[in-house]
Design a protein around this motif. Structure first.
Motif, PDB file in Angstrom:
ATOM      1  N   LEU A  91       0.478  -1.267   0.111  1.00 16.47           N
ATOM      2  CA  LEU A  91       0.063  -0.065   0.087  1.00 16.47           C
ATOM      3  C   LEU A  91       0.840   1.066  -0.447  1.00 16.47           C
ATOM      4  O   LEU A  91       0.665   2.397  -0.676  1.00 16.47           O
ATOM      5  CB  LEU A  91      -1.114  -0.174   0.932  1.00 16.47           C
ATOM      6  CG  LEU A  91      -1.932  -1.429   0.831  1.00 16.47           C
ATOM      7  CD1 LEU A  91      -2.801  -0.888   2.219  1.00 16.47           C
ATOM      8  CD2 LEU A  91      -3.122  -0.333  -0.043  1.00 16.47           C
ATOM      9  N   THR A  92       1.646   1.299   0.661  1.00 18.67           N
ATOM     10  CA  THR A  92       2.796   2.975   1.107  1.00 18.67           C
ATOM     11  C   THR A  92       4.007   2.540  -0.068  1.00 18.67           C
ATOM     12  O   THR A  92       3.799   3.667  -0.933  1.00 18.67           O
ATOM     13  CB  THR A  92       3.610   2.419   2.290  1.00 18.67           C
ATOM     14  OG1 THR A  92       4.460   1.112   2.082  1.00 18.67           O
ATOM     15  CG2 THR A  92       2.714   2.385   2.964  1.00 18.67           C
ATOM     16  N   GLN A  93       3.814   1.321  -1.238  1.00 19.08           N
ATOM     17  CA  GLN A  93       4.343   2.143  -2.123  1.00 19.08           C
ATOM     18  C   GLN A  93       3.630   2.116  -3.118  1.00 19.08           C
ATOM     19  O   GLN A  93       4.293   2.926  -4.447  1.00 19.08           O
ATOM     20  CB  GLN A  93       4.824   0.565  -2.468  1.00 19.08           C
ATOM     21  CG  GLN A  93       6.296   0.116  -1.892  1.00 19.08           C
ATOM     22  CD  GLN A  93       7.536   0.932  -2.135  1.00 19.08           C
ATOM     23  OE1 GLN A  93       7.964   1.820  -2.555  1.00 19.08           O
ATOM     24  NE2 GLN A  93       8.063   1.692  -0.307  1.00 19.08           N
ATOM     25  N   THR A  94       2.640   1.615  -3.615  1.00 18.67           N
ATOM     26  CA  THR A  94       1.398   2.477  -4.141  1.00 18.67           C
ATOM     27  C   THR A  94       1.216   3.488  -3.369  1.00 18.67           C
ATOM     28  O   THR A  94       1.107   4.259  -5.046  1.00 18.67           O
ATOM     29  CB  THR A  94      -0.152   1.189  -4.338  1.00 18.67           C
ATOM     30  OG1 THR A  94      -0.228   0.218  -4.725  1.00 18.67           O
ATOM     31  CG2 THR A  94      -0.927   1.961  -4.893  1.00 18.67           C
ATOM     32  N   ASN A  95       1.313   4.215  -2.722  1.00 21.93           N
ATOM     33  CA  ASN A  95       1.112   5.164  -2.725  1.00 21.93           C
ATOM     34  C   ASN A  95       1.872   6.182  -3.512  1.00 21.93           C
ATOM     35  O   ASN A  95       1.722   6.782  -4.199  1.00 21.93           O
ATOM     36  CB  ASN A  95       0.694   5.683  -0.656  1.00 21.93           C
ATOM     37  CG  ASN A  95      -0.565   5.456  -0.510  1.00 21.93           C
ATOM     38  OD1 ASN A  95      -1.656   5.440  -1.120  1.00 21.93           O
ATOM     39  ND2 ASN A  95      -0.396   5.233   1.143  1.00 21.93           N
ATOM     40  N   ASN A  96       3.205   5.935  -3.060  1.00 24.09           N
ATOM     41  CA  ASN A  96       4.994   6.466  -3.763  1.00 24.09           C
ATOM     42  C   ASN A  96       4.450   6.442  -4.588  1.00 24.09           C
ATOM     43  O   ASN A  96       4.576   7.508  -5.459  1.00 24.09           O
ATOM     44  CB  ASN A  96       6.057   5.878  -3.224  1.00 24.09           C
ATOM     45  CG  ASN A  96       6.100   5.662  -1.566  1.00 24.09           C
ATOM     46  OD1 ASN A  96       5.214   6.992  -0.768  1.00 24.09           O
ATOM     47  ND2 ASN A  96       6.788   5.314  -1.203  1.00 24.09           N
ATOM     48  N   SER A  97       4.049   5.604  -5.962  1.00 21.51           N
ATOM     49  CA  SER A  97       3.847   5.719  -6.958  1.00 21.51           C
ATOM     50  C   SER A  97       3.078   6.886  -7.280  1.00 21.51           C
ATOM     51  O   SER A  97       3.204   7.666  -8.714  1.00 21.51           O
ATOM     52  CB  SER A  97       3.740   4.137  -8.011  1.00 21.51           C
ATOM     53  OG  SER A  97       4.723   3.137  -6.998  1.00 21.51           O
ATOM     54  N   VAL A  98       1.824   7.177  -6.847  1.00 21.92           N
ATOM     55  CA  VAL A  98       0.611   7.719  -7.045  1.00 21.92           C
ATOM     56  C   VAL A  98       1.485   8.763  -7.241  1.00 21.92           C
ATOM     57  O   VAL A  98       1.201   9.930  -7.841  1.00 21.92           O
ATOM     58  CB  VAL A  98      -0.297   7.965  -6.640  1.00 21.92           C
ATOM     59  CG1 VAL A  98      -1.524   8.991  -6.611  1.00 21.92           C
ATOM     60  CG2 VAL A  98      -1.052   6.167  -6.837  1.00 21.92           C
ATOM     61  N   GLN A  99       2.305   9.779  -5.930  1.00 23.58           N
ATOM     62  CA  GLN A  99       2.417  10.351  -5.976  1.00 23.58           C
ATOM     63  C   GLN A  99       4.052  11.507  -6.599  1.00 23.58           C
ATOM     64  O   GLN A  99       4.027  12.293  -7.090  1.00 23.58           O
ATOM     65  CB  GLN A  99       3.328  11.160  -4.236  1.00 23.58           C
ATOM     66  CG  GLN A  99       2.198  10.694  -3.215  1.00 23.58           C
ATOM     67  CD  GLN A  99       2.769  10.626  -1.699  1.00 23.58           C
ATOM     68  OE1 GLN A  99       4.315  10.696  -2.068  1.00 23.58           O
ATOM     69  NE2 GLN A  99       1.600  10.406  -1.005  1.00 23.58           N
ATOM     70  N   ASP A 100       4.021   9.926  -7.713  1.00 25.07           N
ATOM     71  CA  ASP A 100       5.015  10.577  -8.233  1.00 25.07           C
ATOM     72  C   ASP A 100       4.397  10.995 -10.118  1.00 25.07           C
ATOM     73  O   ASP A 100       5.233  11.289 -10.599  1.00 25.07           O
ATOM     74  CB  ASP A 100       6.202   9.346  -8.439  1.00 25.07           C
ATOM     75  CG  ASP A 100       7.157   8.522  -7.305  1.00 25.07           C
ATOM     76  OD1 ASP A 100       7.182   9.319  -6.742  1.00 25.07           O
ATOM     77  OD2 ASP A 100       7.323   7.853  -7.349  1.00 25.07           O
ATOM     78  N   LEU A 101       3.116  10.895  -9.837  1.00 25.03           N
ATOM     79  CA  LEU A 101       2.964  11.388 -11.126  1.00 25.03           C
ATOM     80  C   LEU A 101       3.060  12.120 -11.564  1.00 25.03           C
ATOM     81  O   LEU A 101       2.407  13.279 -11.097  1.00 25.03           O
ATOM     82  CB  LEU A 101       1.528  10.039 -11.298  1.00 25.03           C
ATOM     83  CG  LEU A 101       1.690   8.344 -11.213  1.00 25.03           C
ATOM     84  CD1 LEU A 101       0.487   8.058 -11.539  1.00 25.03           C
ATOM     85  CD2 LEU A 101       2.883   8.489 -12.570  1.00 25.03           C
TER      86      LEU A 101
END
Length: 115
Positions: free
Chosen positions: A105-115
């Motif tokens: 979940l935290t990796q998914t959140n980081n990926s979304v923030q990077d967009l």
């Protein structure tokens, strides 16, 4: 919200698992447990540890033996019982599932923030 309170609650949630992990590695004296916890940046006070060890012993997850000491009173060394070992394995499975889910979940959140 108070970050210190949140951090404290998160630590309390894994305290039992961490203590059992230390004892699983071999017979442990309470001050050794405290030292290993400090080394891992998970400070614990004697006033927290001793009641927890008593509760785990009363639940038949731990046993202990007394060892005479030349520098003071006898020392109590704790080990896991068979029941404690089974309980530890269940906690380990739960921890791994939880850690993997949080990581995902935290990796998914980081990926979304990077967009």
């Amino acid at each position: 919200m108070n970050i210190d309170n949140t951090q404290s609650q998160m630590r309390k949630g894994v305290l039992e698992f961490c203590i059992l992990s230390i004892i699983k590695q071999g017979e442990a004296y309470p001050s050794d447990i405290i030292e290993k916890m400090k080394e891992a940046k998970l400070d614990i006070l004697e006033g927290t540890l001793y009641p927890l060890l008593t509760r785990l012993k009363n639940a038949e997850l731990l046993t202990y033996r007394w060892v005479e000491s030349s520098s003071g009173p006898p020392r109590k060394y704790f080990t896991l019982t068979d029941k404690g070992d089974t309980f530890y394995k269940e906690l380990e499975t739960t921890w791994n599932e939880l850690a993997n889910a949080v990581h995902q979940l935290t990796q998914t959140n980081n990926s979304v923030q990077d967009l």
